[in-house]
Design a protein around this motif. Sequence first.
Motif, PDB file in Angstrom:
ATOM      1  N   UNK A  57       0.828  -1.212   0.000  1.00  0.00           N
ATOM      2  CA  UNK A  57       0.000   0.000   0.000  1.00  0.00           C
ATOM      3  C   UNK A  57       0.857   1.254   0.000  1.00  0.00           C
ATOM      4  N   UNK A  58       1.907   1.255   0.821  1.00  0.00           N
ATOM      5  CA  UNK A  58       2.765   2.438   0.906  1.00  0.00           C
ATOM      6  C   UNK A  58       3.411   2.720  -0.441  1.00  0.00           C
ATOM      7  N   UNK A  59       3.836   1.658  -1.134  1.00  0.00           N
ATOM      8  CA  UNK A  59       4.447   1.857  -2.449  1.00  0.00           C
ATOM      9  C   UNK A  59       3.442   2.475  -3.415  1.00  0.00           C
ATOM     10  N   UNK A  60       2.205   1.992  -3.356  1.00  0.00           N
ATOM     11  CA  UNK A  60       1.177   2.519  -4.260  1.00  0.00           C
ATOM     12  C   UNK A  60       0.854   3.977  -3.934  1.00  0.00           C
ATOM     13  N   UNK A  61       0.791   4.306  -2.637  1.00  0.00           N
ATOM     14  CA  UNK A  61       0.499   5.688  -2.238  1.00  0.00           C
ATOM     15  C   UNK A  61       1.633   6.616  -2.674  1.00  0.00           C
ATOM     16  N   UNK A  62       2.861   6.132  -2.537  1.00  0.00           N
ATOM     17  CA  UNK A  62       4.014   6.933  -2.948  1.00  0.00           C
ATOM     18  C   UNK A  62       3.901   7.319  -4.422  1.00  0.00           C
ATOM     19  N   UNK A  63       3.480   6.360  -5.230  1.00  0.00           N
ATOM     20  CA  UNK A  63       3.293   6.633  -6.661  1.00  0.00           C
ATOM     21  C   UNK A  63       2.218   7.693  -6.867  1.00  0.00           C
ATOM     22  N   UNK A  64       1.135   7.564  -6.097  1.00  0.00           N
ATOM     23  CA  UNK A  64       0.014   8.484  -6.271  1.00  0.00           C
ATOM     24  C   UNK A  64       0.380   9.896  -5.843  1.00  0.00           C
ATOM     25  N   UNK A  65       1.280  10.021  -4.865  1.00  0.00           N
ATOM     26  CA  UNK A  65       1.634  11.359  -4.351  1.00  0.00           C
ATOM     27  C   UNK A  65       2.643  12.074  -5.235  1.00  0.00           C
ATOM     28  N   UNK A  66       3.214  11.398  -6.219  1.00  0.00           N
ATOM     29  CA  UNK A  66       4.209  12.056  -7.074  1.00  0.00           C
ATOM     30  C   UNK A  66       3.618  13.215  -7.840  1.00  0.00           C
TER      31      UNK A  66
END
Lengths: 227, 227
Positions: A218-227
Amino acid sequence: MTNISVSSVFWSLIKRDIKLAWSQGGAAGMTLGFFLIAVTLFPLGIGPEASTLARIGPGTIWVISLLACLLSLDRLFQADFEDGSLDDLAFSPLSLELIVTAKAIAHWIATILPVILISPLLAALLNMPNLGYKMLILSLLIGTPALSFVGSIGAALTVALRRGGVLLTLLVLPLYIPTLIFGVGAVEAAISLTDPFPHLALTGAVSMISLIISPLASAAAIRLALE
Amino acid sequence: MMNKIKKIQSNYPRLVFEAANLGVKRGGRHVFGGISLALTNRTLLYLHGANGTGKSTLLRTLSGRLGPATGNISLQIDTEDAILNDNLMVLDHLNGLKNTFTLLEHCNYFVRIINGTPPEPQKVMHSLEVLKLHHLATQPIKYFSSGQRRRAALLKFLLIDRPIWLMDEPTVGVDAENRKTLAMMLEQHIKKGGAAIVATHDDIGLKGEILSLDHYTPKQKDMGYWS
């Protein structure tokens, strides 16, 4: 600025999310309502024959719990993403992995726990044998954390999508199958007076694996979304 | 009006916030390249530039949420490497407000999620007074106008003491009187030894260095995603 207690930030975030889930526009009340209505529809659709209802009782309650969980998951990160508070959270001392863990725990407490607490009432409505009640609650308590945690991966992947709910369902439902099989298995075993423990152990194993893997994903996916 | 913000004696330690040869690519397009900047105590830097030249992108990159394609970012405090997240406060386009929370609840949860401890009530009241939001303290945020929301978002700079402020168009929707308050907040922060980067199209009314992003857009035509 030092001496910030990570655990108190963690609990603050859980409290905040529970409060939001139960405030106006939050998902918790609606999820509970959906659970009540959807389970009530089964006796109406299938007919009032007591033995049929008793046969489908445990499965029905477990399946509707999964669907109720899915219903509330699409806003798990999306609400915070859309109003910008997810960006603010990125500046808290918690790592993103802990943030998504806190949010999944808050989701479980605010949304799933009420569903579990009300499930015996609906089990009675479905004429479930007395032997199954304890095991129904126990299996739900042990199994449903996996629903919140695995679901959080789907919620994180679809956070930036406008109609992410449907895609979320497609992504997550297949991953719910092990929990469903072993959870229902435990209740049926208790009703048929066989040993429910192996089923429960496997349900718990699925929950624990998801607890470890899902925060990273989940954290990896959120990191992508916050870019 | 000046006496409203209390004088805080403690200055920030010596800080150097540097970015060297920064270049960012988004969706296969070079947004900008070759930007170098250095911020020390008492530096106010304005980011100017036409729409689409990458002001917000630069702020997102500087705050560590978007990985640069080239170059690097470093923060040193007292000549030692420091964690960026613990020393920044960032205002984005989105305000990070929850419609169902009252302004007081927002302040409370915001501080707790960053610091782990609830804010001192006096500090909250003082911050609300500075931004002239005290009469709205117990109102749910959903009834706020857009200018009031923007001011509520600005509260974070007063509630949490961080040496580096990054602001993305802080004046949007804010009336003339409150723009003066914003200028005063920035002036106090710079006087205390802080640093700030403000991306804006408006004249804040404070002297500062100017970085115009118009000069950093790539000269050559883009070759598309696969270049």
